[in-house]
Write an enzyme that holds these catalytic residues in place. Structure first.
Site, PDB file in Angstrom:
ATOM      1  N   ASN A 187       0.856  -1.191   0.000  1.00 29.58           N
ATOM      2  CA  ASN A 187       0.000   0.000   0.000  1.00 29.58           C
ATOM      3  C   ASN A 187       0.891   1.240   0.000  1.00 29.58           C
ATOM      4  O   ASN A 187       1.457   1.596   1.030  1.00 29.58           O
ATOM      5  CB  ASN A 187      -0.899  -0.038   1.251  1.00 29.58           C
TER       6      ASN A 187
ATOM      7  N   LYS B 128       0.017   4.248  -0.430  1.00 29.67           N
ATOM      8  CA  LYS B 128      -0.703   5.431   0.089  1.00 29.67           C
ATOM      9  C   LYS B 128      -0.523   6.624  -0.862  1.00 29.67           C
ATOM     10  O   LYS B 128      -0.485   6.440  -2.070  1.00 29.67           O
ATOM     11  CB  LYS B 128      -0.244   5.730   1.517  1.00 29.67           C
TER      12      LYS B 128
ATOM     13  N   HIS C  14     -10.006   1.189   4.665  1.00 29.61           N
ATOM     14  CA  HIS C  14      -8.758   1.420   5.405  1.00 29.61           C
ATOM     15  C   HIS C  14      -9.029   2.431   6.511  1.00 29.61           C
ATOM     16  O   HIS C  14      -9.816   3.363   6.330  1.00 29.61           O
ATOM     17  CB  HIS C  14      -7.681   1.935   4.442  1.00 29.61           C
TER      18      HIS C  14
ATOM     19  N   GLU D 162      -7.432   4.903   7.501  1.00 22.36           N
ATOM     20  CA  GLU D 162      -7.199   6.303   7.112  1.00 22.36           C
ATOM     21  C   GLU D 162      -8.400   6.871   6.368  1.00 22.36           C
ATOM     22  O   GLU D 162      -8.687   8.065   6.455  1.00 22.36           O
ATOM     23  CB  GLU D 162      -5.903   6.407   6.281  1.00 22.36           C
TER      24      GLU D 162
ATOM     25  N   GLU E 190      -6.152  -4.917  10.301  1.00 20.45           N
ATOM     26  CA  GLU E 190      -5.157  -3.856  10.484  1.00 20.45           C
ATOM     27  C   GLU E 190      -5.494  -3.063  11.738  1.00 20.45           C
ATOM     28  O   GLU E 190      -6.344  -2.158  11.690  1.00 20.45           O
ATOM     29  CB  GLU E 190      -5.180  -2.901   9.291  1.00 20.45           C
TER      30      GLU E 190
ATOM     31  N   GLY F   3       1.717   2.325  10.952  1.00 16.07           N
ATOM     32  CA  GLY F   3       2.764   3.355  10.913  1.00 16.07           C
ATOM     33  C   GLY F   3       3.391   3.665  12.263  1.00 16.07           C
ATOM     34  O   GLY F   3       4.070   4.681  12.411  1.00 16.07           O
TER      35      GLY F   3
ATOM     36  N   SER G 247       2.578  -2.038  10.531  1.00 18.47           N
ATOM     37  CA  SER G 247       3.992  -2.111  10.900  1.00 18.47           C
ATOM     38  C   SER G 247       4.653  -3.444  10.540  1.00 18.47           C
ATOM     39  O   SER G 247       5.504  -3.940  11.283  1.00 18.47           O
ATOM     40  CB  SER G 247       4.177  -1.799  12.390  1.00 18.47           C
TER      41      SER G 247
HETATM   42  P1  PGA Z   1       2.237   0.419   7.793  1.00 20.74           P
HETATM   43  O1  PGA Z   1       0.836   0.677   7.067  1.00 20.74           O
HETATM   44  O2  PGA Z   1       2.798  -0.868   7.247  1.00 20.74           O
HETATM   45  O3  PGA Z   1       3.075   1.608   7.430  1.00 20.74           O
HETATM   46  O4  PGA Z   1       1.960   0.310   9.243  1.00 20.74           O
HETATM   47  C1  PGA Z   1      -0.025  -0.383   6.749  1.00 20.74           C
HETATM   48  C2  PGA Z   1      -1.286   0.149   6.111  1.00 20.74           C
HETATM   49  O5  PGA Z   1      -1.701   1.271   6.436  1.00 20.74           O
HETATM   50  O6  PGA Z   1      -1.902  -0.531   5.280  1.00 20.74           O
END
Ligand code: PGA
Length: 272
Positions: free
Chosen positions: A20, A22, A107, A109, A181, A187, A225
């Site tokens: 991903n 983003k 997601h 976000e 997730e 993150g 992460s």
């Molecule tokens: P990350 O993000 O691996 O940076 O924690 C995962 C995601 O948001 O899909």
């Protein structure tokens, strides 16, 4: 058989690695990173299913590269209609046009920063199911507060029910891949242990079996992460079908090493 690239479902030995990207990369950078991914997989007889999720504007260019490869293309989001008078939206029809076979939905976000509701999510799912060639990757997760209160299982299964309970999956539609997730893991460098993930996965699988008694298999991936250090420990769990990688998928060597872990796990599992 270890070399399966089927989009309808994953079998035990398969692993999936989803990147991903983003809103981090421009078109040129996306193409460059896609090239590195193809290079990393070159010559590998046993390899995971890899799905790249570039930003919308890079989809067409990345598709040119991936078109005849074993790497799949997906979008990070989609509007709730195929085409139409919805200024500023990207529809499922557009995703089909640029060769997407996956789309990320729900997601955290999107839910947190853009207020995406369960209603909207269900609408999107219905439209994607009718598209038939696009597999949704449906994200669910618990917050830090829910984890602290010990209610992660309830929170995550409730979210899954809300997304899928009233949704009809038409015959021939690609069933969603479920991505667990945790909000608190995205993150942050913090993540649950593989054992904690398995508890959540079992609860999610129970709900899926209850809602869709006619289906035998459900594919679940973990995201939050994931990096080169923990990918192997996650992927070697037979119940974890794959990983959804954010930050670490932007770093060439880190992502290559995650892919190598997936290859090693698959090679080991196919020979044992
Ligand atoms: P990350 O993000 O691996 O940076 O924690 C995962 C995601 O948001 O899909």
């Amino acid at each position: 058989m270890v070399f399966l690239f089927r989009d309808d479902f994953l079998v035990r030995m398969e692993k999936i690695v989803i990147a991903n990207w983003k809103m981090h990369l421009g078109i040129r950078e996306s193409v460059a990173l896609a090239k590195m991914t193809l290079l990393a997989l070159q010559g590998k007889e046993v390899a995971p299913k890899v799905v790249l999720l570039p930003g919308f504007l890079a989809l067409a260019e990345v598709h040119k590269l991936l078109a005849r490869s074993r790497v799949a293309l997906g979008a990070q989001n989609v509007g709730p209609d195929r085409f139409g008078a919805f200024t500023g939206e990207v529809g499922v029809g557009h995703l089909e046009d640029v060769g997407c076979t996956y789309v990320l939905l729900g997601h955290s976000e999107r839910r947190v920063h853009f207020g995406e509701s369960d209603d909207l999510l269900r609408k999107k799912l219905q439209v994607i199911f009718r598209a038939k060639h696009i597999r949704p990757i449906l994200c669910v997760g618990d917050t830090q507060e829910e984890r602290d209160a010990g209610t992660s299982v309830e929170a995550v299964t409730r979210m899954l029910r809300r997304a899928l309970a009233a949704v009809e999956v038409p015959k021939g539609a690609l069933f969603p891949l479920i991505a667990y997730e945790p909000y608190w893991a995205i993150g942050t460098g913090h993540r649950p242990t593989p054992q904690e993930i398995l508890v959540l996965f079992r609860a999610l699988r129970e709900v899926l079996h209850e809602l869709f008694p006619d289906r035998d298999t459900f594919s679940l991936v973990y995201g939050g992460s994931v990096d080169a250090d923990n990918a192997y420990a996650l992927l070697r769990e037979p119940e974890i079908d794959g990983v959804l990688v954010g930050g670490a998928s932007l770093k060439v060597q880190e992502f290559q090493s995650i892919l190598t872990s997936a290859c090693e796990v698959m090679t080991y599992q196919s020979s044992s």
